[in-house]
Design a protein around this motif. Structure first.
Motif, short mmCIF file in Angstrom:
data_model
loop_
_atom_site.label_atom_id
_atom_site.label_comp_id
_atom_site.label_asym_id
_atom_site.label_seq_id
_atom_site.Cartn_x
_atom_site.Cartn_y
_atom_site.Cartn_z
N THR A 24 0.86 -1.18 0.00
CA THR A 24 0.00 0.00 0.00
C THR A 24 0.90 1.23 0.00
N GLU A 79 -5.28 8.15 9.94
CA GLU A 79 -6.04 7.04 10.53
C GLU A 79 -6.78 6.25 9.44
N LYS A 80 -7.37 6.96 8.49
CA LYS A 80 -8.09 6.28 7.41
C LYS A 80 -7.14 5.51 6.50
N ILE A 122 -4.26 4.12 7.28
CA ILE A 122 -3.80 2.89 7.95
C ILE A 122 -4.92 1.86 8.00
N ALA A 123 -6.14 2.31 8.26
CA ALA A 123 -7.27 1.40 8.40
C ALA A 123 -7.66 0.75 7.09
N TRP A 124 -7.39 1.39 5.96
CA TRP A 124 -7.85 0.90 4.65
C TRP A 124 -7.39 -0.53 4.36
N THR A 125 -6.10 -0.80 4.47
CA THR A 125 -5.60 -2.16 4.26
C THR A 125 -4.91 -2.70 5.50
N GLY A 126 -4.86 -1.90 6.55
CA GLY A 126 -4.21 -2.33 7.78
C GLY A 126 -2.77 -1.87 7.89
N ASN A 127 -2.24 -1.30 6.83
CA ASN A 127 -0.86 -0.83 6.87
C ASN A 127 -0.60 0.14 5.72
N ASP A 168 2.75 0.83 3.56
CA ASP A 168 4.10 0.34 3.35
C ASP A 168 5.05 1.43 2.87
N HIS A 204 3.35 4.12 13.34
CA HIS A 204 2.78 2.94 12.67
C HIS A 204 3.88 2.09 12.04
N ARG A 215 5.47 -1.63 13.38
CA ARG A 215 5.49 -2.79 12.48
C ARG A 215 6.90 -3.26 12.18
#
Length: 268
Positions: A4, A68-69, A71-76, A78, A121, A125
């Motif tokens: 992402t 916030e949106k 990160i939330a879209w696919t969870g990460n 990159d 974030h 990770r």
């Protein structure tokens, strides 16, 4: 695993070209900028999953909500590309101080704020790439661009220091120094009173096609290059003269590995 990639300033120029190049490589794209319609047009042309998050980079509350949106879209996230910016075409003697404030706010402070918001974030990770679009004018002082040079030099300084701090956390930092790329950067540049210039430069119009610059950038990031000069002719020569040696990057990273940060914090 599908990457992402989040790009600010994604509605045109290098940002839109980077989106197209990463889409070809199968990445999911998040595009941000002020113009929702133009962002949507770029997104619709991409053969991949996309998310548009329009906001003004100087609106910190909107930027934090977008983070916030994202990160939330696919969870990460990159890869984050700090690309939003504005250039300048005016003599220092004639330039109003507000122009300096505006350019430094957009090209430097806002890019730092966006990166700082996303940094926890990536650090948590233990992976990620932060990409800063500076300029040859961030390596060499160029006439008629004093505010722009100040911001772009500053962006490289932040990125280089951040790279050292993140060197043992799995987060990579890349600095991009483009020369003349065929975009609207000169047309949108601010003049001495803060108004848009409204016309381009021949050197820009005849510069590297944005798609070619984007491919060079994406390929070099994939190869792990830390400082990436994308220029030709005299601009390339100037950039290479001011290139930071990899040995110096390694030396500063070695300081971090040897406990420099912990020692400084212990000393208060």
């Amino acid at each position: 695993m599908t990457q992402t990639v989040w790009i600010t300033g994604g509605s045109s120029g290098i940002g839109a070209a980077l989106a197209a190049e990463w889409a070809k490589q199968g990445a999911n794209l998040i595009l941000s900028g002020r113009d929702e319609a133009r962002l949507s047009a770029v997104a619709e042309a991409l053969d991949t999953q996309t998310l548009t998050l329009p906001f003004d980079v100087r609106d910190e509350a909107a930027m934090l909500a977008a983070t916030e949106k994202a990160i939330a879209w696919t969870g990460n996230v990159d890869v984050f590309v700090a690309n939003a910016g504005v250039s300048q075409r005016s003599q220092a003697l004639k330039t109003q101080m507000q122009v300096y404030r505006d350019i430094i706010d957009i090209d430097l402070t806002a890019q730092i704020a966006a990166s700082q918001a996303l940094l926890p974030h990536m650090a948590e990770r233990g992976s990620g790439k932060l990409v800063f679009i500076s300029s040859i004018a961030g390596k060499v002082g160029v006439p008629m661009r004093t505010a722009y040079c100040a911001a772009k030099f500053g962006l490289i300084g932040y990125a280089d220091a951040l790279r050292a701090e993140m060197s043992n956390r799995g987060v990579d930092v890349h600095v991009i120094a483009p020369g003349s790329v065929a975009t609207n950067v000169s047309r949108n540049a601010l003049t001495s009173d803060g108004t848009k210039r409204g016309k381009s430069d021949g050197v820009i119009d005849n510069g590297i096609p944005a798609a070619d610059a984007a491919k060079t950038i994406v390929d070099a990031i994939g190869e792990g290059q830390r400082e990436i000069i994308v220029a030709q002719g005299m601009e390339e020569a100037m950039g290479e003269m001011r290139r930071t040696p990899d040995q110096l990057f390694d030396q500063v990273a070695a300081m971090v590995a040897a406990g420099y940060i912990e020692k400084m914090e212990a000393e208060g």
